[in-house]
Write a protein that holds these residues in place. Structure first.
Motif, PDB file in Angstrom:
ATOM      1  N   THR A 100       0.823  -1.214   0.000  1.00 62.07           N
ATOM      2  CA  THR A 100       0.000   0.000   0.000  1.00 62.07           C
ATOM      3  C   THR A 100       0.856   1.262   0.000  1.00 62.07           C
ATOM      4  O   THR A 100       0.324   2.363  -0.183  1.00 62.07           O
ATOM      5  N   ARG A 101       2.163   1.099   0.180  1.00 57.82           N
ATOM      6  CA  ARG A 101       3.060   2.250   0.241  1.00 57.82           C
ATOM      7  C   ARG A 101       3.274   2.833  -1.147  1.00 57.82           C
ATOM      8  O   ARG A 101       3.633   2.103  -2.089  1.00 57.82           O
ATOM      9  N   PRO A 102       3.093   4.142  -1.323  1.00 54.99           N
ATOM     10  CA  PRO A 102       3.290   4.736  -2.655  1.00 54.99           C
ATOM     11  C   PRO A 102       4.741   4.703  -3.115  1.00 54.99           C
ATOM     12  O   PRO A 102       5.011   4.813  -4.316  1.00 54.99           O
ATOM     13  N   ASP A 103       5.673   4.555  -2.188  1.00 55.98           N
ATOM     14  CA  ASP A 103       7.093   4.531  -2.554  1.00 55.98           C
ATOM     15  C   ASP A 103       7.636   3.111  -2.705  1.00 55.98           C
ATOM     16  O   ASP A 103       8.849   2.913  -2.806  1.00 55.98           O
ATOM     17  N   ALA A 104       6.773   2.103  -2.713  1.00 61.77           N
ATOM     18  CA  ALA A 104       7.225   0.710  -2.802  1.00 61.77           C
ATOM     19  C   ALA A 104       7.884   0.429  -4.154  1.00 61.77           C
ATOM     20  O   ALA A 104       7.523   1.003  -5.181  1.00 61.77           O
ATOM     21  N   THR A 105       8.842  -0.488  -4.135  1.00 64.84           N
ATOM     22  CA  THR A 105       9.612  -0.860  -5.320  1.00 64.84           C
ATOM     23  C   THR A 105       9.301  -2.299  -5.702  1.00 64.84           C
ATOM     24  O   THR A 105       9.239  -3.163  -4.824  1.00 64.84           O
ATOM     25  N   VAL A 123       7.724 -14.100   5.236  1.00 68.87           N
ATOM     26  CA  VAL A 123       8.380 -12.788   5.202  1.00 68.87           C
ATOM     27  C   VAL A 123       7.646 -11.799   4.301  1.00 68.87           C
ATOM     28  O   VAL A 123       8.024 -10.626   4.237  1.00 68.87           O
ATOM     29  N   VAL A 124       6.599 -12.240   3.630  1.00 65.67           N
ATOM     30  CA  VAL A 124       5.892 -11.381   2.686  1.00 65.67           C
ATOM     31  C   VAL A 124       5.309 -10.154   3.372  1.00 65.67           C
ATOM     32  O   VAL A 124       5.474  -9.018   2.900  1.00 65.67           O
ATOM     33  N   ASP A 125       4.608 -10.348   4.478  1.00 62.59           N
ATOM     34  CA  ASP A 125       3.924  -9.223   5.131  1.00 62.59           C
ATOM     35  C   ASP A 125       4.902  -8.138   5.534  1.00 62.59           C
ATOM     36  O   ASP A 125       4.668  -6.950   5.291  1.00 62.59           O
ATOM     37  N   GLU A 126       6.010  -8.530   6.144  1.00 60.40           N
ATOM     38  CA  GLU A 126       6.954  -7.535   6.638  1.00 60.40           C
ATOM     39  C   GLU A 126       7.680  -6.830   5.499  1.00 60.40           C
ATOM     40  O   GLU A 126       8.043  -5.660   5.610  1.00 60.40           O
ATOM     41  N   PRO A 130       6.124  -2.874   5.953  1.00 58.00           N
ATOM     42  CA  PRO A 130       7.055  -2.895   7.089  1.00 58.00           C
ATOM     43  C   PRO A 130       6.438  -2.276   8.343  1.00 58.00           C
ATOM     44  O   PRO A 130       5.739  -1.262   8.274  1.00 58.00           O
ATOM     45  N   SER A 131       6.713  -2.897   9.477  1.00 64.65           N
ATOM     46  CA  SER A 131       6.252  -2.332  10.742  1.00 64.65           C
ATOM     47  C   SER A 131       6.967  -1.022  11.051  1.00 64.65           C
ATOM     48  O   SER A 131       6.423  -0.155  11.738  1.00 64.65           O
ATOM     49  N   ASP A 132       8.181  -0.876  10.525  1.00 65.12           N
ATOM     50  CA  ASP A 132       8.932   0.377  10.654  1.00 65.12           C
ATOM     51  C   ASP A 132       8.675   1.221   9.408  1.00 65.12           C
ATOM     52  O   ASP A 132       9.071   0.841   8.303  1.00 65.12           O
ATOM     53  N   PRO A 133       8.004   2.367   9.551  1.00 64.20           N
ATOM     54  CA  PRO A 133       7.667   3.160   8.356  1.00 64.20           C
ATOM     55  C   PRO A 133       8.876   3.686   7.606  1.00 64.20           C
ATOM     56  O   PRO A 133       8.760   4.076   6.435  1.00 64.20           O
ATOM     57  N   SER A 134      10.043   3.691   8.243  1.00 66.59           N
ATOM     58  CA  SER A 134      11.242   4.167   7.546  1.00 66.59           C
ATOM     59  C   SER A 134      11.904   3.075   6.722  1.00 66.59           C
ATOM     60  O   SER A 134      12.811   3.349   5.930  1.00 66.59           O
ATOM     61  N   ALA A 135      11.471   1.825   6.886  1.00 70.69           N
ATOM     62  CA  ALA A 135      12.049   0.717   6.126  1.00 70.69           C
ATOM     63  C   ALA A 135      11.485   0.704   4.711  1.00 70.69           C
ATOM     64  O   ALA A 135      10.346   1.114   4.487  1.00 70.69           O
ATOM     65  N   HIS A 139       6.640  -4.177  -3.699  1.00 69.77           N
ATOM     66  CA  HIS A 139       5.613  -4.942  -4.397  1.00 69.77           C
ATOM     67  C   HIS A 139       6.264  -6.285  -4.737  1.00 69.77           C
ATOM     68  O   HIS A 139       7.224  -6.336  -5.523  1.00 69.77           O
ATOM     69  N   LEU A 140       5.768  -7.374  -4.187  1.00 65.37           N
ATOM     70  CA  LEU A 140       6.440  -8.663  -4.289  1.00 65.37           C
ATOM     71  C   LEU A 140       5.836  -9.534  -5.377  1.00 65.37           C
ATOM     72  O   LEU A 140       4.614  -9.708  -5.445  1.00 65.37           O
ATOM     73  N   VAL A 141       6.694 -10.093  -6.212  1.00 60.62           N
ATOM     74  CA  VAL A 141       6.303 -11.075  -7.217  1.00 60.62           C
ATOM     75  C   VAL A 141       7.159 -12.316  -6.970  1.00 60.62           C
ATOM     76  O   VAL A 141       8.391 -12.241  -7.017  1.00 60.62           O
ATOM     77  N   ILE A 142       6.493 -13.449  -6.678  1.00 59.51           N
ATOM     78  CA  ILE A 142       7.202 -14.665  -6.285  1.00 59.51           C
ATOM     79  C   ILE A 142       6.705 -15.810  -7.166  1.00 59.51           C
ATOM     80  O   ILE A 142       5.692 -16.450  -6.871  1.00 59.51           O
ATOM     81  N   PRO A 143       7.367 -16.074  -8.290  1.00 55.67           N
ATOM     82  CA  PRO A 143       6.900 -17.123  -9.203  1.00 55.67           C
ATOM     83  C   PRO A 143       7.337 -18.519  -8.771  1.00 55.67           C
ATOM     84  O   PRO A 143       8.367 -18.698  -8.106  1.00 55.67           O
TER      85      PRO A 143
END
Length: 388
Positions: A100-105, A123-126, A130-135, A139-143
């Motif tokens: 949901t983060r607009p700056d996600a890569t 580990v997907v959720d974290e 991230p629980s730390d907003p500075s981390a 956007h994860l793609v796991i084939p």
């Protein structure tokens, strides 16, 4: 890469109850050999020298038959988001979790053998939120690799690491990720290397736990630790890699056992979780048994023991000697991994190493063994890549 269809379809996997009943019946009727002849009480040294001890396997088979909950794993996959698309005539299954983060890569994560997408579910959720907003967020793609899990099984030869890497580029384009980061270990590390070397216009940078050096690298000038790594890797390939030779030369032969016998499949895979993890005796010192059974049951229900083994036939020793990686690269060498290449060797191939790390703990399956360490290390590695 051809583009026969851009369709990406939502996917749900729900094994018929009859398949689970059949699994339990086969487990109950299993014929087991006598105990190994290197007996010893845990954590006795050498207890696993002949492979999976009978007592350990018997306990795990009983748990698999009477208590393990496959439906919980199916629900976790559905919660992450499952999809399929067809690339070069082959159906490819993948997990896709948008942050949901607009700056996600965008980050492409590729598993190896005997792993699967099950390696990354914890580990997907974290990584995405991230629980730390500075981390950093991703956007994860796991084939699922061709022949693994809910991806189709190739009916012809040719689906080696080079073709898989090209397919992953096509997959990311379909998801509207023209450029992306990539991570992988084991075969996933090999494929990540090919991605970076062949498609630098799409790959912004990589993080890998497998950084294979060039053939015939010299040991001159190595530090004592690096020399030990080289010695350990040599010992692995000469004394502990019979599985790879079997799957690289006769995958069909071992495949009959892996598809027909759940106990045979469990032993074949459990042996690697035990031998390749950072543990003193049992892989369950670090990896919950449910996580190993998630992986093994996925192989069983998709009948992929033979088709997954064929990646060795297609790609064993196939990383091109002339392949070079110029994109920013972060490399992590876990202390109990099976292949540890000295930095001078890796640097001959990866020519823009922006971070090199070796944590204190962890083996071949860090996202399962030490998930918190894995997440922190991956974030720091990707941050260095992005800053470069």
């Amino acid at each position: 890469m051809s583009h026969p269809t851009g369709d990406v379809q939502a996917f749900e996997a729900h094994a018929p109850e009859a398949e689970l009943d059949d699994l339990r019946a086969r487990l109950a009727a299993a014929r087991l050999p006598e105990a190994e002849t290197v007996l010893g009480a845990p954590p006795g040294p050498g207890r696993w020298d002949q492979g999976v001890p009978l007592a350990d396997l018997t306990d795990l088979v009983t748990y698999w038959r009477t208590a393990y909950d496959w439906r919980a794993f199916e629900s976790r996959l559905d919660a992450i988001g499952q999809f399929r698309t067809t690339i070069d005539g082959l159906g490819i299954h993948f997990l896709h979790r948008r942050s949901t983060r607009p700056d996600a890569t965008p980050l492409l994560m590729t598993h190896g053998w005997p792993g699967s997408v099950a390696e990354f579910t914890d580990v997907v959720d974290e990584l995405a939120e991230p629980s730390d907003p500075s981390a950093p967020a991703f956007h994860l793609v796991i084939p699922s690799l061709p022949g693994f899990g809910h991806s189709d099984k190739p009916a012809t030869t040719g689906w080696g690491t080079e073709k898989i890497a090209a397919a992953w580029v096509e997959l990311m384009q379909r998801l509207d990720y023209p450029t992306f980061l990539a991570h992988g270990g084991d075969w996933g590390g090999n494929i990540t290397t090919v991605l970076a070397g062949r498609f630098p216009q799409h790959v912004r940078g990589i993080h890998t736990t497998f950084a294979e050096g060039l053939p015939n690298a010299s040991t001159a000038g190595l530090t004592p630790t690096e020399a030990q790594w080289a010695s350990d890797t040599h010992h692995f390939w000469h004394h502990r890699a019979a599985y790879a030779k079997q799957q690289a030369t006769r995958p069909q032969t071992i495949g009959y056992s892996l598809v027909d016998s759940p106990v045979g499949l469990l032993a074949w895979i459990l042996d690697k979780f035990a031998d390749w993890s950072d543990t003193k005796d049992s892989p369950f010192e670090r990896i919950p048994r449910d996580r190993i059974l998630d992986d093994v049951t996925l192989y069983w229900l998709t009948r992929s023991g033979a088709s997954a083994a064929r990646i060795y036939y297609e790609s064993h020793n196939s990383l091109a000697p002339d392949l070079r990686v110029d994109v920013p690269t972060a490399i992590t060498i876990y202390p109990r991994d099976i292949e540890k290449y000295p930095r001078p060797w890796s640097a001959q191939r990866y020519r823009n190493i922006v971070r090199w790390n070796s944590p204190d703990v962890g083996g071949h399956f860090p996202s399962l063994e030490v998930p918190a360490t894995f997440v922190e290390d991956l974030r720091e590695g990707i941050t260095a890549v992005l800053n470069a």
